[in-house]
Scaffold this motif. Structure first.
Motif, PDB file in Angstrom:
ATOM      1  N   THR A 139       0.844  -1.187   0.000  1.00 45.95           N
ATOM      2  CA  THR A 139       0.000   0.000   0.000  1.00 45.95           C
ATOM      3  C   THR A 139       0.881   1.240   0.000  1.00 45.95           C
ATOM      4  O   THR A 139       1.988   1.212   0.535  1.00 45.95           O
ATOM      5  CB  THR A 139      -0.906   0.024   1.242  1.00 45.95           C
ATOM      6  OG1 THR A 139      -0.076  -0.008   2.407  1.00 45.95           O
ATOM      7  CG2 THR A 139      -1.848  -1.152   1.249  1.00 45.95           C
TER       8      THR A 139
ATOM      9  N   GLN B 269      -1.345   5.802   2.728  1.00 45.88           N
ATOM     10  CA  GLN B 269      -2.529   5.001   3.033  1.00 45.88           C
ATOM     11  C   GLN B 269      -2.549   4.611   4.507  1.00 45.88           C
ATOM     12  O   GLN B 269      -3.612   4.585   5.125  1.00 45.88           O
ATOM     13  CB  GLN B 269      -2.573   3.749   2.151  1.00 45.88           C
ATOM     14  CG  GLN B 269      -3.831   2.925   2.333  1.00 45.88           C
ATOM     15  CD  GLN B 269      -5.077   3.665   1.885  1.00 45.88           C
ATOM     16  OE1 GLN B 269      -5.078   4.331   0.873  1.00 45.88           O
ATOM     17  NE2 GLN B 269      -6.136   3.566   2.651  1.00 45.88           N
TER      18      GLN B 269
ATOM     19  N   GLN C  30      -3.844   7.554   6.414  1.00 47.26           N
ATOM     20  CA  GLN C  30      -5.289   7.705   6.200  1.00 47.26           C
ATOM     21  C   GLN C  30      -6.077   6.684   7.014  1.00 47.26           C
ATOM     22  O   GLN C  30      -7.119   7.010   7.588  1.00 47.26           O
ATOM     23  CB  GLN C  30      -5.625   7.568   4.708  1.00 47.26           C
ATOM     24  CG  GLN C  30      -5.050   8.674   3.848  1.00 47.26           C
ATOM     25  CD  GLN C  30      -5.525  10.047   4.282  1.00 47.26           C
ATOM     26  OE1 GLN C  30      -6.687  10.242   4.627  1.00 47.26           O
ATOM     27  NE2 GLN C  30      -4.607  10.993   4.297  1.00 47.26           N
ATOM     28  N   ASN C  31      -5.569   5.449   7.091  1.00 46.57           N
ATOM     29  CA  ASN C  31      -6.238   4.424   7.890  1.00 46.57           C
ATOM     30  C   ASN C  31      -6.231   4.788   9.370  1.00 46.57           C
ATOM     31  O   ASN C  31      -7.224   4.606  10.075  1.00 46.57           O
ATOM     32  CB  ASN C  31      -5.563   3.070   7.692  1.00 46.57           C
ATOM     33  CG  ASN C  31      -5.787   2.504   6.316  1.00 46.57           C
ATOM     34  OD1 ASN C  31      -6.676   2.931   5.588  1.00 46.57           O
ATOM     35  ND2 ASN C  31      -4.964   1.553   5.932  1.00 46.57           N
TER      36      ASN C  31
ATOM     37  N   ARG D 170      -9.391   5.535  11.904  1.00 46.78           N
ATOM     38  CA  ARG D 170      -9.619   4.894  13.211  1.00 46.78           C
ATOM     39  C   ARG D 170      -9.880   5.939  14.286  1.00 46.78           C
ATOM     40  O   ARG D 170     -10.685   5.710  15.189  1.00 46.78           O
ATOM     41  CB  ARG D 170      -8.436   4.014  13.588  1.00 46.78           C
ATOM     42  CG  ARG D 170      -8.386   2.707  12.824  1.00 46.78           C
ATOM     43  CD  ARG D 170      -7.382   1.737  13.429  1.00 46.78           C
ATOM     44  NE  ARG D 170      -6.026   2.242  13.414  1.00 46.78           N
ATOM     45  CZ  ARG D 170      -5.191   2.157  12.385  1.00 46.78           C
ATOM     46  NH1 ARG D 170      -5.591   1.569  11.267  1.00 46.78           N
ATOM     47  NH2 ARG D 170      -3.969   2.626  12.452  1.00 46.78           N
TER      48      ARG D 170
END
Length: 131
Positions: A69, A73, A76-77, A81
């Protein structure tokens, strides 16, 4: 063991070895800038040089398959959360930790771990009125 089974096993082993040799040769001859950076990163680390190069080659293969990835990314994850799992009052602090704002870092992975510390001042409660 039957003769055809031995031949089949020998053929599969030879094919596997040829595949490994081909991928190692392709990695060694790779001219991409990322390959050069990965190989250069193996110099001066406290890790077996050949193991480092094998890992760099595995990362290149996984990248070619589209299995890695992008670096942004992960951030962003983590921010997602914060939105989903944190109470509204703690979201801003969670996002600041993800972005590394006002965070001090010490230690190293080779030394056993990286410690990140974020200090959030909390005002003292107002004194209760005296009677």
């Amino acid at each position: 063991m039957p003769q055809h089974a031995i031949f089949l096993r020998s053929s599969l082993t030879a094919l596997l070895c040829a595949g490994c040799l081909f991928s190692a040769t392709a990695w060694a001859q790779g001219s991409g800038a990322q390959v050069q950076r990965d190989r250069a990163a193996c110099d001066g680390v406290q890790q077996d040089r050949e193991a480092c190069r094998r890992e760099a080659g595995a990362a290149k293969q996984e990248s070619q398959r589209g299995g890695l990835t992008p670096g942004d990314q992960a951030e962003q994850n983590a921010l997602a959360r914060c939105q989903l799992l944190q109470p509204a009052a703690d979201r801003a602090d969670c996002e600041a930790r993800v972005r590394g704002a006002a965070t001090s870092t010490s230690g190293s992975v080779m030394g056993g771990g990286v410690i990140r510390e974020t200090v959030t001042p909390v005002p003292a409660p107002a004194p209760s009125p005296s009677r």
